[in-house]
Scaffold this motif. Structure first.
Motif, mmCIF file in Angstrom:
data_model
loop_
_atom_site.group_PDB
_atom_site.id
_atom_site.type_symbol
_atom_site.label_atom_id
_atom_site.label_comp_id
_atom_site.label_asym_id
_atom_site.label_seq_id
_atom_site.Cartn_x
_atom_site.Cartn_y
_atom_site.Cartn_z
ATOM 1 N N ASN A 33 0.842 -1.193 0.000
ATOM 2 C CA ASN A 33 0.000 0.000 0.000
ATOM 3 C C ASN A 33 0.885 1.254 0.000
ATOM 4 O O ASN A 33 0.855 2.042 0.915
ATOM 5 C CB ASN A 33 -0.903 -0.094 1.248
ATOM 6 N N TYR A 53 3.142 7.138 2.838
ATOM 7 C CA TYR A 53 3.075 6.575 4.193
ATOM 8 C C TYR A 53 4.462 6.368 4.809
ATOM 9 O O TYR A 53 4.735 5.339 5.437
ATOM 10 C CB TYR A 53 2.261 5.275 4.205
ATOM 11 N N GLN A 76 2.811 9.359 7.945
ATOM 12 C CA GLN A 76 1.781 9.871 7.036
ATOM 13 C C GLN A 76 2.369 10.728 5.913
ATOM 14 O O GLN A 76 1.643 11.287 5.108
ATOM 15 C CB GLN A 76 0.738 10.694 7.817
HETATM 16 C C1 LIG Z 1 -2.700 2.390 3.432
HETATM 17 O O1 LIG Z 1 -1.968 2.624 4.622
HETATM 18 C C2 LIG Z 1 -2.384 3.795 5.346
HETATM 19 C C3 LIG Z 1 -1.436 4.045 6.494
HETATM 20 O O2 LIG Z 1 -1.048 2.870 7.132
HETATM 21 C C4 LIG Z 1 -3.847 3.689 5.746
HETATM 22 O O3 LIG Z 1 -4.248 4.863 6.379
HETATM 23 C C5 LIG Z 1 -4.695 3.449 4.493
HETATM 24 O O4 LIG Z 1 -6.039 3.235 4.871
HETATM 25 C C6 LIG Z 1 -4.184 2.236 3.728
HETATM 26 N N1 LIG Z 1 -4.946 2.075 2.481
HETATM 27 C C7 LIG Z 1 -5.304 0.879 2.018
HETATM 28 C C8 LIG Z 1 -6.054 0.882 0.723
HETATM 29 O O5 LIG Z 1 -5.057 -0.153 2.595
#
Ligand SMILES: *[C@@H]1O[C@H](CO)[C@@H](O)[C@H](O)[C@H]1NC(C)=O
Ligand SMILES: *[C@@H]1O[C@H](CO)[C@@H](O)[C@H](O)[C@H]1NC(C)=O
Length: 335
Positions: A33, A53, A76
């Motif tokens: 991700n 991230y 973030q």
């Molecule tokens: C990706 O990772 C971030 C931070 O850990 C999180 O806020 C977000 O929801 C994630 N998105 C997906 C699609 O998993």
């Protein structure tokens, strides 16, 4: 005579078949991700990537394995660019509010803040370093002026560049691949950069020149520039229409009193966010709609994949080429 011709035609056919089929894109890592827009290849073994991230990935075995890390306290943040100098040393760029550059000298275990600008509207787009540790970082216009800072010590300390470049209304920079500013052989200024938005221009030796690229929208213009000797190639287009294959590539002849401009005869197959010279003749570019290669210095392009990538980089001291993109995708391009 006939057999001689036939033999040679056969040989030619084989060779051209080989040169097409030999290009392959090998996925090394994926399924995370993380949008990876920062890529820096030190040599054929050491590869650094950075992305969303707070993510950084590093390989010291030519991409066989990647070590992924999250920069503590920056989970973030989106690290849109990275510049690595060896297996232990790298600078990463967090784009906005506050705009921050961090440097590691221990392979990513710890990071020191080397630049911070907390002004509202600050948005960093790209960094570039020459081989002597002189580097630049460019940011979107703030108060109508292009943001530029410079380092002479591999990113340990930074100073604002004194030259003032007033941007035009709606003119900005893309942070899509960390490659819209490049060092040149010139002393002062030792860089050139390319813009997008309502206009798309080349800034070179205190002058600016319009680029024949898509313009007029927030999503249009120049995304990346590659420089080799007196040649430069700019790619871009419209990321909101990433299959449009016109007005996405400009070739520039530097040197002389005035740069010369031309456009690609056979353009890349869509919006492209990153371009590199592999050699004088072999040039590679990539974007969300695919990867293209040119064997004549950027005049004519051929798509070798329709896979999406944000950035392509060649080893600074080596031959290997790597690509990275969305969902943590990292790949090697074998020519
Ligand atoms: C990706 O990772 C971030 C931070 O850990 C999180 O806020 C977000 O929801 C994630 N998105 C997906 C699609 O998993
Ligand atoms: C080149 O692009 C065309 C049109 O999108 C596509 O059909 C073809 O498969 C692509 N070639 C390669 C090698 O990916």
């Amino acid at each position: 005579m006939l057999t001689f011709l036939k033999k040679n035609l056969l040989l030619l056919a084989c060779l051209s078949y080989l040169s097409v089929s030999a290009q392959s894109i090998q996925i090394l890592d994926s399924g995370k991700n993380v949008s990876m827009r920062g890529l820096s290849v030190v040599n054929d073994k050491v590869i650094w990537c950075s992305g969303s991230y707070g993510s950084v990935a590093r390989s010291i075995d030519g991409g066989k394995s990647f070590e992924w890390l999250k920069v503590a306290g920056y989970g973030q943040r989106d690290f849109r660019d990275i510049e690595a100098f060896d297996a232990n040393t790298a600078v990463i760029m967090a784009i906005s509010e506050p705009a921050i550059l961090l440097k590691t000298t221990d392979g990513g275990k710890s990071w020191q803040r080397v630049l911070e600008d907390t002004r509202k509207g600050m948005f960093l787009d790209a960094m570039n370093f020459d081989r002597k540790g002189r580097g630049y970082v460019i940011g979107d216009p703030i108060g109508g002026k292009v943001y530029l800072a410079q380092t002479n010590d591999w990113g340990n300390t930074w100073q604002r560049v004194q030259a003032v470049y007033a941007a035009e209304q709606g003119e900005s920079f893309f942070a899509s691949s960390g490659s819209n500013i490049m060092s040149t052989r010139d002393k002062n200024p030792g860089y050139l950069f390319v813009s997008g938005g309502m206009v798309s221009q080349l800034y070179y030796r205190h002058q600016r020149y319009p680029l024949a690229l898509m313009k007029g929208k927030e999503s249009t213009g120049a995304n990346s520039v590659a420089v080799r000797g007196n040649k430069a190639i700019v790619v871009g287009g419209d990321f909101a229409q990433d299959k449009r294959k016109d007005s996405n590539c400009v070739l520039i002849e530097l040197g002389g009193n005035h740069p010369g401009f031309s456009t690609a005869q056979t353009a890349p197959l869509g919006y492209r966010s990153s371009v590199i010279f592999y050699s004088k003749k072999i040039v590679v570019c990539c974007g969300t709609s695919g990867v293209d290669i040119s064997t004549d210095g950027g005049k004519n392009w051929k798509n070798i994949s329709t896979q999406s990538f944000h950035v392509v980089q060649k080893a600074k001291k080596g031959k290997a080429i790597f690509l990275s993109g969305s969902k943590g995708k990292i790949a090697r391009l074998v020519l």
